[in-house]
Write a protein that holds these residues in place. Sequence first.
Motif, PDB file in Angstrom:
ATOM      1  N   GLU A   1       0.843  -1.193   0.000  1.00  0.00           N
ATOM      2  CA  GLU A   1       0.000   0.000   0.000  1.00  0.00           C
ATOM      3  C   GLU A   1       0.877   1.242   0.000  1.00  0.00           C
ATOM      4  OE1 GLU A   1      -2.687  -0.096   3.254  1.00  0.00           O
ATOM      5  OE2 GLU A   1      -3.822  -1.838   2.516  1.00  0.00           O
TER       6      GLU A   1
ATOM      7  N   SER B   1     -10.094   5.789  -1.437  1.00  0.00           N
ATOM      8  CA  SER B   1     -10.039   7.199  -1.053  1.00  0.00           C
ATOM      9  C   SER B   1     -11.437   7.684  -0.714  1.00  0.00           C
ATOM     10  CB  SER B   1      -9.455   8.035  -2.206  1.00  0.00           C
ATOM     11  OG  SER B   1      -9.492   9.407  -1.882  1.00  0.00           O
TER      12      SER B   1
ATOM     13  N   GLU C   1       0.211   5.069   0.683  1.00  0.00           N
ATOM     14  CA  GLU C   1      -0.825   5.957   1.217  1.00  0.00           C
ATOM     15  C   GLU C   1      -0.300   7.388   1.320  1.00  0.00           C
ATOM     16  OE1 GLU C   1      -3.632   6.368   5.237  1.00  0.00           O
ATOM     17  OE2 GLU C   1      -2.087   4.822   5.092  1.00  0.00           O
TER      18      GLU C   1
ATOM     19  N   THR D   1      -5.252   9.415  -0.412  1.00  0.00           N
ATOM     20  CA  THR D   1      -5.483   8.282  -1.306  1.00  0.00           C
ATOM     21  C   THR D   1      -4.544   7.142  -0.921  1.00  0.00           C
ATOM     22  OG1 THR D   1      -6.034   9.815  -3.092  1.00  0.00           O
ATOM     23  CG2 THR D   1      -5.542   7.546  -3.724  1.00  0.00           C
ATOM     24  N   THR D   2      -5.040   5.929  -1.090  1.00  0.00           N
ATOM     25  CA  THR D   2      -4.223   4.734  -0.869  1.00  0.00           C
ATOM     26  C   THR D   2      -4.294   3.865  -2.121  1.00  0.00           C
ATOM     27  OG1 THR D   2      -4.669   4.753   1.512  1.00  0.00           O
ATOM     28  CG2 THR D   2      -3.837   2.695   0.563  1.00  0.00           C
TER      29      THR D   2
END
Length: 476
Positions: free
Chosen positions: A398, A451, A400, A457-458
């Motif tokens: 991930e 998101s 982020e 946002t990820t």
Amino acid sequence: MIVSAAFIFSSRSQLHGTESLRAARVDRLVLEFISDLADAETAQRGFIITGDAAYLGPYESALSEFAEDSSDLGLRAAEVGEGKAIAPEPVDELVALGRQRMDLISSNLARYRAGNFDKAELVAAMESGRALMDRVREKGAVIREIAASVRIARAAAMRDTAAMLRTMISLGVAMIVVLTAGAAMVITRHIRQIGEAREELIEINQELESRVRERTEAVMRTNDELQRYAYIVSHDLRAPLVNIMGFTSELETATERLTAYVRKVGDDDDPDRADALLAVDEDIPEALGFIRSSMKRMDGLINEILKLSRAGRRVLEPMPLDMQSLVSECIDSIRQRFAEAGAEVRIEGRLPDVVSDRSALQQIFTNLLDNATKYLKDGRPGQITVRGRLERGAAVFEVEDNGRGIAEADFERIFELFRRAGAQDKPGDGIGLAHTRMLSRRLGGDVSVRSDGENGTTFIVTIARDLVLRMGRNET
């Protein structure tokens, strides 16, 4: 139910057996009681007839056992049927008669020893003793008959209980046989159905694998055709673009000559000359500038398409990778961008190691980190975090950020070629995320986004943990 019934009948049978044993014990005690009296009587006669004291041995033994047998007989008779089967009266009468007989024998012996015993008295004593013994035997017979009836009744009850127990056991065995046969039939049928279902499932799996293989091959052929098409199109587009760029240069040269000529000839007050000067000084250079700008953008797009095509056709080279080190290298390669944006980047925890293609992963993480830096929110210190974990046969990473976020409606749009979302206030061609998804899928996974549209946002990148195994299964 069978076990419970067997337990109940077994308990009843045990109770009947116990009662029968108690009645038999009373019968035995009555016989011992009478035997004690008979032994004492015999000892008395032998001593009186012979005068030999040796005959008194049985009398003394019977005398000592008589009291114990009398007490034991009363107790054992009270136990039969809890005192209801054998009443205490006949037992008490029998004991009383026995004591009278034993007292009479003791009196006779005492008188004989004292020499106060003639023949007539002896005969009378003997007759009285015989009458007492007859009464003792009668009372004993009554008690024995009662005990015998109890034994007979309990034996009959035991036979009935045993018969019922045998019946229950037979029913249980029959039920077990029936249930076993039924279970065997059900299991056999079930096994047969499982076998049929298994064969059907194997056929379906084989058919499905064949379809998947055919469709995979079709997709691969289509992908190869698209890659070749993209390469051919971009290559063919470059040729006319080069021509346009060349003719644009010639047009600029001709415009310079035309401008010099217009400035030399004609009257300054001629309106046509003024329009011509305006055209060669402003309109034509502005148009040429737009043409050059469009050609430059088109050249960049063609280069990106070519790069995307080459990346799609490049042979992957799986190798063991230290993802902690790889991501750190990606961060270091664009650290200047983080410094310019005022963003802090960190790796959270230990990233899982994988067997995959280094170049593809470097491109993926560089694109995502650069994208996160590009779209940070003004006035908010940038925070970018990279984390990873293992899920079964996949590695999940991930990236982020706390930037401006992405609207849910644009979650798929941002991965399309040349498509961008949100405010178009940052430079870009809409290639990076499409390239990232293509590479992720080639590595046996995909990329998605999460998101709320406002608070960052990820991007979630999923790849095969071991690309060698994945490629081997695909080939199989």
